[in-house]
Design an enzyme around this catalytic site. Structure first.
Site, PDB file in Angstrom:
ATOM      1  N   GLN A  75       0.581  -1.870  -0.247  1.00  0.00           N
ATOM      2  CA  GLN A  75       0.017   0.099  -0.364  1.00  0.00           C
ATOM      3  C   GLN A  75       0.311   1.294   0.308  1.00  0.00           C
ATOM      4  OE1 GLN A  75      -3.251   0.662  -0.597  1.00  0.00           O
ATOM      5  NE2 GLN A  75      -4.109  -1.403  -0.764  1.00  0.00           N
ATOM      6  N   SER A  76       1.884   0.829  -0.405  1.00  0.00           N
ATOM      7  CA  SER A  76       2.877   2.162  -0.966  1.00  0.00           C
ATOM      8  C   SER A  76       1.948   3.651  -1.344  1.00  0.00           C
ATOM      9  CB  SER A  76       4.005   1.743  -1.499  1.00  0.00           C
ATOM     10  OG  SER A  76       5.027   3.303  -1.450  1.00  0.00           O
ATOM     11  N   ASN A  77       2.042   5.025  -0.347  1.00  0.00           N
ATOM     12  CA  ASN A  77       1.647   5.804  -1.468  1.00  0.00           C
ATOM     13  C   ASN A  77       2.684   6.322  -2.583  1.00  0.00           C
ATOM     14  OD1 ASN A  77      -0.343   6.687   0.685  1.00  0.00           O
ATOM     15  ND2 ASN A  77       1.180   6.566   2.045  1.00  0.00           N
ATOM     16  N   VAL A  79       5.225   4.965  -4.255  1.00  0.00           N
ATOM     17  CA  VAL A  79       4.513   4.506  -5.489  1.00  0.00           C
ATOM     18  C   VAL A  79       3.481   5.005  -6.549  1.00  0.00           C
ATOM     19  CG1 VAL A  79       4.279   1.502  -6.733  1.00  0.00           C
ATOM     20  CG2 VAL A  79       5.963   2.340  -4.765  1.00  0.00           C
TER      21      VAL A  79
END
Ligand SMILES: *Cc1c(COP(=O)(O)O)cnc(C)c1O
Length: 332
Positions: A75-77, A79
């Site tokens: 759930q990387s912001n 990325v």
């Protein structure tokens, strides 16, 4: 500092607003909390990585890259914002995700940031197990792409290197300008710290201008000594890039790791309280991995009497609300 000598492209809406958090400040009985709305940078739901990407992608363009590689947790912001920035520039983005958090279901795997990654045209080339050396994995992948005749540009996790940290040097300048416009004496800056570029950039910018505003990072992952060392190392490298000659004062880097809980990406009861309080009293959405953990730290420190009643504390809202949809089962 003369930031304008570094290549930069416009990706976000700046300056971001600096607003009083009146209801929460009243509820907690002081200090006066201000919120710096870096969740509102505008890039595909915004967040703190936008500032870093303005400098990083300018370097990628200067090097004539034709593909951007980066990595992050599922759930990387970071990325998501990187893919959006690449889309705007017409460059392909290939990303490696790490299953850093386990135990959550379908929404975590497919909704929230992951859904947006795909909508924005990002290509998830691998979803690797927790603990993988992600930097090495990116380098191996870049080597393969080079063999195929591509010119990949690797952005480290969180965009945290000296070039990326320039984005938060710019934020320090912006805050100082807003503070004089509003005649607002800023006594403390507090924010969530992870891959360290945000805090390192702020510290580099504030110390280079001799502003003497203490910055406190609330760790979302690493223990205090390690996080302080990582922030300090990047702050030193960022100051070098800026051409600052003096030594970084030892007291300039402060991290509190008391609010990590069970680990990265795992919300604590305090995280959920902060998330709910901001939503219901201010109409502001935090996120369960970073900004609500940071706010949980700030709220607890206020309750412990860490600040004076007449202090002005700026909380930097670093974004992340897109991740809320990945955490439906925890939030409901
Ligand atoms: C990445 C991130 C942070 C942490 O910033 P670093 O520069 O990695 O320390 C904080 N909040 C959100 C929402 C983020 O995505």
């Amino acid at each position: 500092m003369h930031l304008a000598r570094f290549p930069r492209i416009a990706l976000g809406h700046f300056p971001t607003p600096l607003e009083p958090l009146e209801n929460i400040s009243r509820l907690l009985g002081g200090p006066q909390i201000w919120i710096k709305r870096d969740d509102a940078t505008g890039l595909a739901t915004g967040g703190n990585k936008t500032r870093k990407l303005e400098f990083l992608l300018a370097q990628a363009l200067a090097q004539q890259a034709d593909v951007i590689i980066t990595q992050g947790a599922t759930q990387s912001n970071h990325v998501r914002q990187t893919i959006a920035a690449a889309a705007k520039l017409g460059i392909r983005a290939k990303v490696l995700l790490e299953q850093r958090v386990t135990g959550f279901g379908d929404d975590y795997q497919h909704s929230g940031n992951v859904l947006l990654d795909k909508l924005l045209g990002g290509e998830i080339v691998a979803h690797l197990p927790a603990g993988t050396d992600m930097q090495q994995a990116m380098e191996n992948y870049a080597a393969t792409l080079r063999e195929q005749g591509h010119r990949p540009y690797i952005i480290p996790g969180g965009g945290s290197n000296p070039v990326g940290a320039l984005g938060y040097v710019a934020c320090a300048e912006e805050l100082l300008y807003q503070s004089s416009q509003l005649r607002l004496r800023i006594d403390h800056i507090v924010h969530a710290t992870g891959s360290t570029g945000t805090q390192a950039g702020l510290v580099a910018g504030l110390t280079a201008t001799h502003s003497a505003i203490p910055v406190l990072g609330i760790s979302v992952r690493a223990p205090q000594a390690r996080q302080e060392e990582n922030v300090r190392n990047l702050a030193i490298q960022t100051r070098e890039l800026l051409g600052v000659k003096e030594e970084l004062p030892h007291t300039a880097v402060a991290v509190n790791s008391d609010y990590v809980g069970d680990g990265y990406g795992l919300p604590t009861p305090g995280t959920l309280e902060a998330l709910t309080l901001l939503a219901r009293h201010e109409g502001i959405l935090l996120d369960p991995v970073y900004s609500a953990k940071g706010m949980a730290g700030l709220i607890d420190l206020i309750r412990q009497g860490h600040f004076r009643k007449d202090d002005n504390v700026v909380f930097i809202h670093t974004g992340g609300a897109a991740g809320l949809f990945g955490y439906r089962e925890v939030l409901e």
